[in-house]
Design a protein around this motif. Structure first.
Motif, PDB file in Angstrom:
ATOM      1  N   VAL A   2       0.842  -1.206   0.000  1.00 47.69           N
ATOM      2  CA  VAL A   2       0.000   0.000   0.000  1.00 47.69           C
ATOM      3  C   VAL A   2       0.873   1.250   0.000  1.00 47.69           C
ATOM      4  O   VAL A   2       0.580   2.222  -0.704  1.00 47.69           O
ATOM      5  CB  VAL A   2      -0.957  -0.014   1.204  1.00 47.69           C
ATOM      6  CG1 VAL A   2      -1.654   1.320   1.380  1.00 47.69           C
ATOM      7  CG2 VAL A   2      -1.987  -1.117   1.031  1.00 47.69           C
ATOM      8  N   LYS A   3       1.969   1.217   0.758  1.00 46.01           N
ATOM      9  CA  LYS A   3       2.881   2.363   0.784  1.00 46.01           C
ATOM     10  C   LYS A   3       3.465   2.611  -0.604  1.00 46.01           C
ATOM     11  O   LYS A   3       3.565   3.748  -1.054  1.00 46.01           O
ATOM     12  CB  LYS A   3       3.986   2.121   1.809  1.00 46.01           C
ATOM     13  CG  LYS A   3       4.918   3.292   1.977  1.00 46.01           C
ATOM     14  CD  LYS A   3       5.912   3.036   3.078  1.00 46.01           C
ATOM     15  CE  LYS A   3       6.841   4.229   3.164  1.00 46.01           C
ATOM     16  NZ  LYS A   3       7.625   4.249   4.344  1.00 46.01           N
ATOM     17  N   GLY A   4       3.859   1.551  -1.293  1.00 43.10           N
ATOM     18  CA  GLY A   4       4.390   1.675  -2.647  1.00 43.10           C
ATOM     19  C   GLY A   4       3.374   2.228  -3.627  1.00 43.10           C
ATOM     20  O   GLY A   4       3.677   3.109  -4.439  1.00 43.10           O
ATOM     21  N   VAL A   5       2.146   1.729  -3.546  1.00 42.50           N
ATOM     22  CA  VAL A   5       1.087   2.213  -4.439  1.00 42.50           C
ATOM     23  C   VAL A   5       0.793   3.682  -4.151  1.00 42.50           C
ATOM     24  O   VAL A   5       0.626   4.485  -5.081  1.00 42.50           O
ATOM     25  CB  VAL A   5      -0.188   1.350  -4.291  1.00 42.50           C
ATOM     26  CG1 VAL A   5      -1.378   1.989  -4.970  1.00 42.50           C
ATOM     27  CG2 VAL A   5       0.052  -0.036  -4.852  1.00 42.50           C
ATOM     28  N   ASN A   6       0.740   4.056  -2.880  1.00 42.35           N
ATOM     29  CA  ASN A   6       0.477   5.454  -2.532  1.00 42.35           C
ATOM     30  C   ASN A   6       1.592   6.372  -3.020  1.00 42.35           C
ATOM     31  O   ASN A   6       1.319   7.484  -3.480  1.00 42.35           O
ATOM     32  CB  ASN A   6       0.297   5.614  -1.026  1.00 42.35           C
ATOM     33  CG  ASN A   6      -1.028   5.068  -0.553  1.00 42.35           C
ATOM     34  OD1 ASN A   6      -1.958   4.890  -1.338  1.00 42.35           O
ATOM     35  ND2 ASN A   6      -1.134   4.796   0.731  1.00 42.35           N
TER      36      ASN A   6
END
Length: 133
Positions: A96-100
């Motif tokens: 999720v951090k990467g996608v954000n």
């Protein structure tokens, strides 16, 4: 009714959900193997050879004569499950951090200004004609 069911199944989000569940189940098996076979043995070694999966609190021992099974609280299996959950939660956090961060980068890059709409182009042409008179 069959037509509605077919339309429901054919929706993209239902298919995406099914794919996510299948991949999640496979990922769960990988995490279980990681915890049971990679992470827990060193922890057991550090703690003096303790096998967490075998840890339990026996409430009532097995009785072979009466063919009664042992009644026990298997808190070691619970510890393994908690570790598995923490690993899955951490990996999902990283995803999720990467996608954000990708979304932030995409939002930060300035978008090329769109060309004028046909109405705007027509109004610009009319304005230029009026100026030239």
């Amino acid at each position: 009714m069959f037509k509605e069911f077919r339309e429901f199944i054919a929706r993209g989000n239902v298919v995406d959900l099914a794919v996510g569940v299948i991949i999640g189940a496979a990922f769960g098996a990988i995490v279980k193997s990681l915890v049971d076979q990679v992470i827990m043995p060193p922890i057991g070694l550090i703690t003096g050879g303790i096998d967490f999966s075998a840890m339990k609190l026996v409430l009532k021992p097995a009785n072979a004569a009466a063919k009664q099974a042992e009644v026990a609280i298997a808190y070691g299996a619970f510890i393994n499950t908690v570790i598995q959950f923490l690993i899955v939660a951490f990996v999902i956090f990283l995803i999720v951090k990467g996608v954000n961060s990708l979304k932030r980068e995409e939002a930060a890059t300035p978008a090329e200004p769109a060309g004028p709409t046909p109405t705007e182009a027509l109004l610009t042409e009319i304005r230029d004609l009026l100026k030239s008179r």
